[in-house]
Design a protein around this motif. Structure first.
Motif, short mmCIF file in Angstrom:
data_model
loop_
_atom_site.label_atom_id
_atom_site.label_comp_id
_atom_site.label_asym_id
_atom_site.label_seq_id
_atom_site.Cartn_x
_atom_site.Cartn_y
_atom_site.Cartn_z
N PHE A 86 77.53 57.34 21.30
CA PHE A 86 76.08 57.25 21.51
C PHE A 86 75.34 56.84 20.26
O PHE A 86 74.28 56.23 20.32
CB PHE A 86 75.55 58.58 22.08
N VAL A 116 68.25 58.01 24.19
CA VAL A 116 69.67 58.23 23.86
C VAL A 116 69.85 59.67 23.41
O VAL A 116 69.11 60.16 22.56
CB VAL A 116 70.10 57.27 22.73
N ARG A 135 77.28 56.84 29.51
CA ARG A 135 77.50 55.81 28.51
C ARG A 135 77.65 54.44 29.15
O ARG A 135 77.07 53.46 28.70
CB ARG A 135 78.77 56.13 27.71
#
Length: 919
Positions: free
Chosen positions: A712, A742, A767
């Motif tokens: 991430f 995020v 993701r």
């Protein structure tokens, strides 16, 4: 001045700026979000970088924070000076297109005078060389001109944090501590000013006036909106208000020092202060880093943390501490900082456990490593040599765990130099070797055993991590010997051992064999039939056949091996349930860091199958299934339904490992006692080692959290690269239980803690969703942006006139040289045609950039061809600067290349060529 505690200063600061309309934003993680150019968060503005550049939608226009920071650029200086720290807290107030210089200056002065209660006559300020605006604001606020000092870029131009981001001129506030603090460094000059190297004037607040966005290539572009970024070191302010000479004498750091005094029995004084300061500082950096999920490792941030722990351990020895101790400071640190960082309360126990294990790992070899170093330095001194070679330094690293920088610091403190280049060469050579070098020699070590074919080592490692044993055989250079000494590579055969020998895919244990005056590092364990071979290095003393010894495996490594081995069994079961009973194991590797599993299957796994397999394993992990081991005769074991390797040879008795209904296999390896111990499971790679077979690589435990954090972080970096806001890029992601941005490191960790069973599947799906959305959004937004710029370019009637006005004029004609980002070549040609129609004697030199590519278009009328201009030849010469290709006619040429950052420079070169023809 009135003395104030650190906590009081922090509370005053947040209350003041909250009253001034600022949103109080919690400190971000020490792992910089979306910034691969930084190892750690090094300033308060790091988390606000996207807000300054306009890359995201503004959630607020003014904010304030107390940010935890780590900087290790001057690590070797920590402990030697009064103010150097690797960990510090930064007070900061920020404006994003809201207020600018006037308000920032007024807030800083008001807070200094009326809340910190600093006398006005003691405040001096510095400004950037040509910043007359800031000077006037300070004078209007009441600071006399004689206490305003102009300084250059080195002192008064700040930023960016990392290789890119917001930056600009700044103004700093200094406290005059009186001429008696000047001293010899300024020649005892009673009239020195800020900027002098003496201790009289100490800066305590930096006001940065952000006006530019610096690109990675170093170009300064105007920000979409101006902004304010201020930074004030909390420890530095406390030192000034408490009127002490060192940050280590402020109330909070003094509390840590007092705890170290009680642990060591030593007093903090002039002779011991370096050790106390190093331990105090490093304990804070490690405590907060572990709290943010930065664990000791061999690379990156983890390597820095490991180095800090080991450096602190080294200095602890100077004040009589020879056992793990940093973990004993965790309670004190938690009590000091939990008010500002309440999340630390629930993390303290885990931090303490990790820290203790890491200290124990190093202390095994620290003492003998220091003895080895001392012996080396004595030898060099006797031979009048001053260089510690790379080979000698690498031995301290590979055998005793001394980080290169620590060895370098130790030897340089003693007046020796260190061969960095040689060390790097040894490291490179080591990377080319493997444990196979030990295993390849294994047959040599068995020569002396042929006389005793029935020799058996009793393995106790299923239940014990420490045992006593007796030395039966020693081998040096493949030969059986009666004794071995320090520095020799040796193989030891014992009658009893807790060390697991490589087998069934699981690699061998490491650890230590010891007796009084002797220490042996086991670097690998192999076996031949029932004889266990402990392979490694004698670190200290001598050993002889017949000696009694104590043995101890590396427990944390063994636990990681057990996690991955048990994870392999659950994976095998999941593959058969989801893909079918045709799946058979073809091979495996079980290491402390990952597992690899080869199996029969005719095609690649789909994303859906990978998620199913992960979910199956994680369901078993979360189910708290007891792991049962039993020894059965071969027939009985096969009748029970236990899986076995078809080409493996088994004796009459076999060990069977069962995990409820999820797995039942023949196995001699080490395992967890309950599936819950595995923690988490994630597949990181799927491929093929050969026709008809597939290979899965996977990880277990805390490595899974770290893996997704890294994934991430990379995504967040891509978002900033494309100047997208997370909300704009990803839309509504509430189905994942995450806000429209995020996920932060803390957010990801909370997901795992809340629901380990579904965390991996949810995060993998998240993701992949983010990656798809990012690709689509960035592509569509880029196309829309380019189309808009193209329309503006084509529909601007003033563009031609403006270019003609700024044209370079020479005796034989005019030249226009201009770069237009994200414009296609056709539009540039149309523009050149418009210019040529208005001005026949004009040469157009145009450039454009898009991503990593660049394009040049050169055009003119034939009238300039008659005066020596040949566009095609000029272009070929110019494209050399862009590593490009192209060409054309005398009146028109086009080409492309790389190096978009050099387009402007290439046009300057083309202009110089034209000048020689037209002047």
């Amino acid at each position: 001045m009135k003395s104030k505690t650190v906590q009081e200063i922090a509370r005053l600061y947040t209350n003041y700026f909250q009253e001034k309309g600022h949103t109080i934003v919690p400190s971000s993680s020490l792992i910089p979000k979306g910034d691969p150019t930084l190892l750690f968060t090094t300033a308060g503005m790091v988390q606000f970088k996207p807000l300054f550049t306009g890359a995201v939608e503004l959630p607020y226009t003014r904010a304030a924070s107390i940010q935890k920071c780590v900087r290790t650029t001057d690590l070797e200086v920590v402990g030697k000076t009064e103010r150097h720290c690797t960990f510090f807290e930064m007070l900061g107030n920020f404006s994003f297109g809201d207020y600018f210089k006037k308000e920032a200056i007024e807030y800083a002065l008001d807070f200094s005078l009326n809340h910190l209660e600093i006398p006005k006559e003691k405040i001096w300020v510095t400004i950037y060389l040509d910043d007359d605006e800031a000077k006037k604001i300070w004078m209007d606020a009441g600071i006399p001109e004689e206490r305003i000092v102009r300084l250059g870029k080195k002192d008064n131009f700040w930023g960016p944090a990392g290789d890119s981001g917001a930056c600009g001129p700044c103004s700093e506030l200094y406290l005059d501590r009186g001429p008696e603090k000047g001293g010899p460094s300024c020649g005892n000059n009673p009239n020195c000013k800020p900027g002098c190297d003496c201790d009289r004037y100490l800066e305590y607040w930096n006001l940065v006036f952000n006006q530019f966005n610096q690109t990675v290539s170093g170009e300064l572009l105007p920000l979409k909106q101006t902004g304010i970024d201020t930074g004030s070191g909390l420890e530095r302010v406390a030192m000034l208000l408490q009127e002490v000479d060192s940050v280590y004498d402020t109330d909070e750091l003094k509390t840590i020092i007092q705890k170290i005094e009680s642990l060591s029995g030593f007093q903090y004084n002039e002779s011991t202060k370096q050790s106390f300061r190093v331990i105090t500082d490093h304990s804070r950096s490690v405590f907060f880093s572990l709290g943010d999920g930065i664990f000791p490792d061999r690379t990156g941030r983890g390597y820095v943390i490991r180095r800090l722990i080991r450096r602190a351990s080294l200095f602890a020895r100077k004040i009589g501490i020879h056992e793990p101790f940093l973990y004993k400071l965790v309670g004190t640190l938690k009590d000091l900082y939990v008010a500002r960082y309440p999340e630390l309360k629930d993390k303290a126990k885990d931090i303490e456990s990790i820290l203790k294990k890491e200290e124990e790992l190093f202390l095994h070899t620290l003492e003998v490593g220091l003895e080895e170093l001392e012996s080396l330095l004595s030898h060099l001194t006797a031979n009048k040599q001053t260089l510690v070679t790379g080979k000698e330094g690498f031995r301290l690293y590979s055998t005793y765990g001394f980080p290169r920088e620590m060895t370098k610091e130790l030897v340089e403190d003693r007046g020796f130099s260190f061969d960095d280049k040689g060390f790097e060469g040894e490291l490179e050579k080591d990377r080319d070797l493997s444990r196979a070098s030990w295993k390849g020699k294994k047959i040599q070590y068995l020569t002396g055993l042929s006389a005793s074919p029935g020799l058996k080592t009793e393995f106790l490692g299923y239940t014990e991590s420490k045992t006593k044993g007796k030395v039966l055989y020693l081998f040096v250079d493949g030969k059986s010997v009666s004794s071995a000494k320090q520095g020799e590579e040796v193989v030891i055969v014992l009658d009893k051992t807790p060390f697991y020998a490589e087998g069934g895919g699981q690699i061998g244990d490491t650890g230590y064999i010891k007796k009084e005056g002797f220490q042996f590092q086991v670097q690998d364990t192999q076996k031949e039939n029932d004889t266990f071979l402990h392979m490694g290095m004698v670190l200290k003393g001598n050993i002889s056949v017949g000696d009694g010894v104590d043995t101890e495996i590396e427990v944390e490594r063994r636990q990681n091996l057990a996690n991955h081995h048990s994870g392999t069994h659950l994976l095998n079961g999941a593959l058969r349930r989801i893909l079918g009973n045709h799946v058979t194991q073809k091979g495996s590797v079980v290491s402390a860091d990952y597992l690899r599993f080869d199996f029969s299957h005719p095609k690649a796994l789909s994303p859906e199958e990978i998620i199913q397999i992960e979910s199956d394993v994680n369901e078993a992990v979360s189910a708290n299934i007891p792991v049962k081991t039993e020894v059965l005769d071969l027939h009985q074991a096969k009748e029970s339904g236990a899986l076995s390797m078809f080409d493996e040879k088994y004796g009459n008795l076999v060990r069977v490992v069962s995990m409820g209904e999820k797995s039942k296999e023949f196995c001699g390896g080490t395992h967890v006692t309950n599936t819950k111990e595995i923690g988490f499971f994630a597949i990181v790679k799927e491929g093929s080692p050969g026709a008809g077979n597939r290979r899965i690589e996977a990880i277990c435990g805390e490595s899974v959290v770290s893996y997704f954090l890294q994934q991430f972080q990379t995504l967040a970096s891509k978002i900033e690269t494309h100047n997208l806001s997370a909300k704009e890029a990803f839309g509504d992601l509430k189905e994942f239980g995450i806000a429209t941005e995020v996920p932060s490191p803390e957010g990801l960790q909370s997901i795992f803690l809340k629901d380990g069973k579904t965390a991996v599947a949810s995060l993998r799906k998240l993701r992949e969703t983010l990656e798809t959305e990012l690709e689509e959004k960035s592509s569509s937004l880029f196309k829309a942006k380019k189309k808009l710029e193209q329309q503006k370019f084509q529909m601007n009637p003033e563009l031609v006139d403006g270019l003609l006005e700024k044209a370079h004029k020479f005796a034989k004609g005019k030249v226009v040289a201009e770069v237009f980002p994200s414009v296609d070549a056709k539009a540039l040609k149309d523009l050149a045609d418009s210019l040529k129609a208005k001005e026949p004697e004009i040469l157009c030199l145009f450039g454009t950039t898009e991503g990593e590519s660049s394009t040049l278009v050169f055009m003119c009328n034939k009238v300039l061809n008659d005066k020596g201009i040949h566009c095609g030849e000029m272009l070929k010469e110019t494209l050399v600067l862009l590593d490009g290709k192209g060409g054309g006619r005398p009146d028109m040429a086009q080409g492309g290349g790389k190096k978009p950052e050099s387009v402007a420079k290439s046009l300057e070169f083309a202009l110089s060529l034209a000048k020689t023809k037209l002047s």
